[in-house]
Design an enzyme around this catalytic site. Structure first.
Site, PDB file in Angstrom:
ATOM      1  N   GLU A 206       6.562  68.303   4.040  1.00  0.00           N
ATOM      2  CA  GLU A 206       5.344  67.598   4.446  1.00  0.00           C
ATOM      3  C   GLU A 206       5.681  66.483   5.432  1.00  0.00           C
ATOM      4  O   GLU A 206       5.012  66.300   6.449  1.00  0.00           O
ATOM      5  CB  GLU A 206       4.666  66.971   3.223  1.00  0.00           C
TER       6      GLU A 206
ATOM      7  N   GLY B 231       0.560  70.469 -10.632  1.00  0.00           N
ATOM      8  CA  GLY B 231       0.188  71.592 -11.475  1.00  0.00           C
ATOM      9  C   GLY B 231      -1.246  71.426 -11.941  1.00  0.00           C
ATOM     10  O   GLY B 231      -1.668  70.333 -12.323  1.00  0.00           O
TER      11      GLY B 231
ATOM     12  N   MET C  90       4.391  63.842 -11.010  1.00  0.00           N
ATOM     13  CA  MET C  90       5.449  62.995 -11.564  1.00  0.00           C
ATOM     14  C   MET C  90       5.516  61.578 -10.985  1.00  0.00           C
ATOM     15  O   MET C  90       6.439  60.844 -11.336  1.00  0.00           O
ATOM     16  CB  MET C  90       6.807  63.683 -11.378  1.00  0.00           C
ATOM     17  N   GLU C  91       4.582  61.186 -10.123  1.00  0.00           N
ATOM     18  CA  GLU C  91       4.735  59.883  -9.466  1.00  0.00           C
ATOM     19  C   GLU C  91       3.462  59.048  -9.341  1.00  0.00           C
ATOM     20  O   GLU C  91       3.522  57.820  -9.320  1.00  0.00           O
ATOM     21  CB  GLU C  91       5.300  60.080  -8.046  1.00  0.00           C
TER      22      GLU C  91
ATOM     23  N   ASP D  18       0.592  75.486  -8.831  1.00  0.00           N
ATOM     24  CA  ASP D  18       0.770  76.317 -10.017  1.00  0.00           C
ATOM     25  C   ASP D  18      -0.183  75.799 -11.088  1.00  0.00           C
ATOM     26  O   ASP D  18      -0.876  74.800 -10.899  1.00  0.00           O
ATOM     27  CB  ASP D  18       2.220  76.247 -10.509  1.00  0.00           C
TER      28      ASP D  18
END
Length: 252
Positions: free
Chosen positions: A21, A87, A193-194, A217
């Protein structure tokens, strides 16, 4: 020549979760300059007429926190935009969809019995909201960016994003995380996760924050399948298109 140091506007930080990205955005920078700080590489320049600072968040809440603090204290950014993948947890959130976060919760925060589960100790709160005005612009940009050929029916969602220091890749685990949050009154759309860590940092510093994630996903047993291809062909394309739609709408 205008540079990020002389532009009469606080830079916008574009925080990327993935190198793919970031590289697409670096290619578009005018007057690009690389700065090393806090063990990270920051790219400064002008993008669509706006001063920006590009950087990888790194993985996990602690790493993302360090990056966010550096952006605010060292580079004096006026706002932080986060792009990446996540996700899907919401029932209607499918692979190829986009989720714009309006709030964040740490799904692995548990200081009970001293504090209620999910509540961040000494803050008296569980949820950290994104900046409403910036999030509205980001949501509009995501809608305007359109879809990619592989996912012509992709939708844009807006709601709760949850974060934790674990890559959730099992259907049973994902269901358990969702059920626990739902029981506490929170309805998560996606997991990463962040984001919640960056949201807490921005809350502390009073800096506007907004985040958008492409669903790679369903946080289940297929979470690892064709991930590199998805990033290159879908997530990176979305991130670049959304940023290009967003920046012209941001004022000083």
């Amino acid at each position: 020549m205008t540079s990020v140091d002389t532009f009469p506007q606080a830079p916008t930080a574009i925080l990327s979760a993935l190198a793919e990205e970031q590289s697409g955005l670096i290619d578009l920078l005018e007057n690009a300059r690389r700065v090393k700080h806090a063990g990270r590489e920051f790219w400064l320049g002008i993008l669509h007429g706006h001063p920006v600072v590009l950087v990888l968040a790194r993985i996990g809440k602690v790493a993302a926190t360090t990056t966010a603090v550096a952006l605010i204290e060292h580079f004096k950014v006026g706002r932080i935009i986060f792009t990446g993948v996540a996700g899907g947890l919401g029932e209607s959130v499918n692979v190829g969809d986009v989720v714009v976060a309006d709030s964040f919760v740490q799904h692995d925060m548990d200081a009970s019995p001293l504090f209620p589960r999910y509540e961040v100790p000494l803050y008296g709160r569980t949820v950290f909201e994104s900046n409403a005005a910036l999030t509205a612009l980001l949501h509009a940009a995501a809608l305007a960016a359109g879809t990619v050929p592989a996912y012509p029916s992709a939708r844009v969602h807006r709601g709760l994003m949850i974060s934790g220091d674990r890559f959730v890749c099992g259907a049973q685990e994902a269901a358990g995380i969702r059920a626990g949050l739902m029981a506490a009154g929170h309805t998560p759309l996606a997991v990463e996760m962040e984001g919640a860590a960056v949201a807490q940092v921005c809350h502390d510093y009073g800096v506007a924050f907004a985040s958008v994630r492409t669903i790679s996903d369903r946080a289940d047993d297929t979470a690892h399948v064709d991930f590199p291809a998805f990033v290159a062909e879908v997530a990176s394309v979305y991130a670049r298109a959304i940023v290009e739609k967003l920046l012209p709408e941001i004022s000083a």
